[in-house]
Design a protein around this motif. Structure first.
Motif, mmCIF file in Angstrom:
data_model
loop_
_atom_site.group_PDB
_atom_site.id
_atom_site.type_symbol
_atom_site.label_atom_id
_atom_site.label_comp_id
_atom_site.label_asym_id
_atom_site.label_seq_id
_atom_site.Cartn_x
_atom_site.Cartn_y
_atom_site.Cartn_z
ATOM 1 N N ASP A 43 -19.241 -38.115 54.132
ATOM 2 C CA ASP A 43 -17.972 -37.777 53.500
ATOM 3 C C ASP A 43 -16.957 -37.580 54.623
ATOM 4 O OD1 ASP A 43 -17.847 -35.017 54.352
ATOM 5 O OD2 ASP A 43 -18.843 -34.331 52.546
ATOM 6 N N PRO A 44 -15.707 -37.258 54.308
ATOM 7 C CA PRO A 44 -14.703 -37.147 55.375
ATOM 8 C C PRO A 44 -15.030 -36.117 56.460
ATOM 9 C CG PRO A 44 -13.609 -37.355 53.272
ATOM 10 C CD PRO A 44 -15.073 -37.183 52.977
ATOM 11 N N ARG A 45 -15.919 -35.164 56.162
ATOM 12 C CA ARG A 45 -16.214 -34.108 57.138
ATOM 13 C C ARG A 45 -17.657 -34.095 57.600
ATOM 14 N NH1 ARG A 45 -13.629 -30.369 52.997
ATOM 15 N NH2 ARG A 45 -15.796 -29.829 52.727
ATOM 16 N N ALA A 46 -18.482 -35.046 57.141
ATOM 17 C CA ALA A 46 -19.904 -35.002 57.502
ATOM 18 C C ALA A 46 -20.506 -36.395 57.530
ATOM 19 C CB ALA A 46 -20.660 -34.144 56.492
ATOM 20 N N ASP A 47 -21.543 -36.527 58.316
ATOM 21 C CA ASP A 47 -22.350 -37.746 58.360
ATOM 22 C C ASP A 47 -23.749 -37.295 58.768
ATOM 23 O OD1 ASP A 47 -23.578 -40.201 58.789
ATOM 24 O OD2 ASP A 47 -21.899 -41.041 59.925
ATOM 25 N N VAL A 48 -24.637 -37.170 57.775
ATOM 26 C CA VAL A 48 -25.984 -36.675 58.056
ATOM 27 C C VAL A 48 -27.019 -37.665 57.532
ATOM 28 C CG1 VAL A 48 -25.257 -34.249 58.050
ATOM 29 C CG2 VAL A 48 -26.142 -35.263 55.945
ATOM 30 N N ARG A 49 -28.188 -37.628 58.140
ATOM 31 C CA ARG A 49 -29.282 -38.513 57.750
ATOM 32 C C ARG A 49 -30.544 -37.672 57.577
ATOM 33 N NH1 ARG A 49 -29.674 -44.013 57.821
ATOM 34 N NH2 ARG A 49 -27.758 -44.228 59.015
ATOM 35 N N ALA A 113 -30.481 -43.702 48.837
ATOM 36 C CA ALA A 113 -30.556 -44.133 50.229
ATOM 37 C C ALA A 113 -29.238 -43.891 50.956
ATOM 38 C CB ALA A 113 -30.920 -45.618 50.296
ATOM 39 N N LEU A 114 -28.140 -43.872 50.189
ATOM 40 C CA LEU A 114 -26.814 -43.671 50.771
ATOM 41 C C LEU A 114 -25.912 -43.031 49.725
ATOM 42 C CD1 LEU A 114 -24.656 -44.209 53.023
ATOM 43 C CD2 LEU A 114 -24.263 -46.431 51.927
ATOM 44 N N VAL A 115 -25.202 -41.996 50.141
ATOM 45 C CA VAL A 115 -24.151 -41.388 49.315
ATOM 46 C C VAL A 115 -22.899 -41.337 50.178
ATOM 47 C CG1 VAL A 115 -23.355 -39.323 48.102
ATOM 48 C CG2 VAL A 115 -25.771 -39.980 47.977
ATOM 49 N N VAL A 116 -21.826 -41.949 49.680
ATOM 50 C CA VAL A 116 -20.540 -41.929 50.371
ATOM 51 C C VAL A 116 -19.562 -41.194 49.465
ATOM 52 C CG1 VAL A 116 -18.675 -43.305 51.370
ATOM 53 C CG2 VAL A 116 -21.043 -44.147 51.468
ATOM 54 N N GLY A 117 -19.051 -40.076 49.946
ATOM 55 C CA GLY A 117 -18.138 -39.256 49.162
ATOM 56 C C GLY A 117 -16.707 -39.388 49.631
ATOM 57 N N PHE A 118 -15.799 -39.453 48.669
ATOM 58 C CA PHE A 118 -14.360 -39.447 48.933
ATOM 59 C C PHE A 118 -13.766 -38.273 48.171
ATOM 60 C CE2 PHE A 118 -15.604 -43.793 49.702
ATOM 61 C CZ PHE A 118 -14.836 -44.179 50.778
ATOM 62 N N PHE A 119 -12.975 -37.450 48.840
ATOM 63 C CA PHE A 119 -12.402 -36.257 48.239
ATOM 64 C C PHE A 119 -10.999 -36.525 47.712
ATOM 65 C CE2 PHE A 119 -14.987 -33.766 51.573
ATOM 66 C CZ PHE A 119 -16.129 -33.911 50.834
ATOM 67 N N GLY A 120 -10.730 -36.031 46.522
ATOM 68 C CA GLY A 120 -9.386 -36.103 45.960
ATOM 69 C C GLY A 120 -9.061 -37.471 45.403
ATOM 70 N N PRO A 121 -7.935 -37.552 44.691
ATOM 71 C CA PRO A 121 -7.532 -38.823 44.086
ATOM 72 C C PRO A 121 -6.996 -39.784 45.152
ATOM 73 C CG PRO A 121 -5.853 -37.184 43.715
ATOM 74 C CD PRO A 121 -7.006 -36.464 44.394
ATOM 75 N N LEU A 122 -7.041 -41.060 44.822
ATOM 76 C CA LEU A 122 -6.419 -42.054 45.685
ATOM 77 C C LEU A 122 -4.905 -41.924 45.589
ATOM 78 C CD1 LEU A 122 -8.574 -45.189 44.848
ATOM 79 C CD2 LEU A 122 -8.491 -43.979 47.024
ATOM 80 N N ALA A 123 -4.244 -42.097 46.698
ATOM 81 C CA ALA A 123 -2.774 -42.077 46.689
ATOM 82 C C ALA A 123 -2.276 -43.381 46.085
ATOM 83 C CB ALA A 123 -2.238 -41.920 48.101
ATOM 84 N N ALA A 124 -1.221 -43.308 45.320
ATOM 85 C CA ALA A 124 -0.618 -44.510 44.738
ATOM 86 C C ALA A 124 0.088 -45.295 45.833
ATOM 87 C CB ALA A 124 0.375 -44.114 43.653
ATOM 88 N N THR A 125 0.161 -46.588 45.645
ATOM 89 C CA THR A 125 0.908 -47.409 46.593
ATOM 90 C C THR A 125 2.393 -47.312 46.279
ATOM 91 O OG1 THR A 125 0.733 -49.376 45.211
ATOM 92 C CG2 THR A 125 -0.989 -49.053 46.874
ATOM 93 N N ALA A 126 3.193 -47.510 47.284
ATOM 94 C CA ALA A 126 4.635 -47.516 47.082
ATOM 95 C C ALA A 126 5.006 -48.848 46.450
ATOM 96 C CB ALA A 126 5.348 -47.346 48.419
ATOM 97 N N THR A 127 5.856 -48.805 45.448
ATOM 98 C CA THR A 127 6.306 -50.037 44.832
ATOM 99 C C THR A 127 7.728 -50.322 45.289
ATOM 100 O OG1 THR A 127 7.094 -48.845 42.881
ATOM 101 C CG2 THR A 127 4.859 -49.734 42.807
ATOM 102 N N THR A 128 8.044 -51.574 45.394
ATOM 103 C CA THR A 128 9.397 -51.935 45.801
ATOM 104 C C THR A 128 10.103 -52.605 44.642
ATOM 105 O OG1 THR A 128 8.572 -54.031 46.677
ATOM 106 C CG2 THR A 128 8.786 -52.226 48.222
ATOM 107 N N ALA A 129 11.355 -52.321 44.512
ATOM 108 C CA ALA A 129 12.157 -52.946 43.445
ATOM 109 C C ALA A 129 12.352 -54.402 43.795
ATOM 110 C CB ALA A 129 13.491 -52.233 43.300
ATOM 111 N N GLY A 130 12.245 -55.245 42.793
ATOM 112 C CA GLY A 130 12.312 -56.675 43.033
ATOM 113 C C GLY A 130 13.612 -57.182 42.750
#
Length: 130
Positions: A43-49, A113-130
């Motif tokens: 996860d963002p703060r750990a890497d253990v085996r 065999a593998l757990v990959v953790g992500f904390f919190g929601p994904l940030a939205a991408t910035a949209t540009t006016a067309g």
């Protein structure tokens, strides 16, 4: 061992129960059934085996948030030997924390065999006016 929706949900439930158990020996017993011998947790703060390292990490995290628990908040979505699910931490006072997501891979015996953790929601991408 087939990896289907039912087995994936049972595996995720057992995995999160290990994080929620108060006693180290109980946690280790659960992980002994579901964790591959060389399983890796990242996860963002750990890497253990290995199971012992994961038990130590869970112990450390539980000590930092006494009384907190992890709760699944989504279906367990899977394909091949991979799955993903959303969860959030519920603090001891009952307040939910931001939702997170784990992606897991199982070995041929159906163990994590593998757990990959992500904390919190994904940030939205910035949209540009067309």
């Amino acid at each position: 061992m087939p990896f289907d929706s039912d087995s994936a949900r049972r595996l995720v439930d057992a995995y999160l129960s290990a994080w929620n158990l108060e006693h180290r020996a109980d946690r280790d017993a659960v992980l002994a059934r579901i964790w591959a011998p060389d399983g890796r947790y990242v996860d963002p703060r750990a890497d253990v085996r290995g199971r012992a390292a994961l038990v130590d990490l869970i112990e450390e995290r539980r000590a930092a948030r006494p009384g907190a628990r992890l709760v699944v908040t989504s279906v367990v979505d899977l394909h091949h030997d991979m799955a993903r699910f959303a969860w959030h931490l519920v603090a001891a006072d009952g307040s939910p924390q931001p939702e997170s997501i784990d992606i897991v891979q199982v070995d041929p015996e159906g163990r994590l065999a593998l757990v990959v953790g992500f904390f919190g929601p994904l940030a939205a991408t910035a949209t540009t006016a067309g």
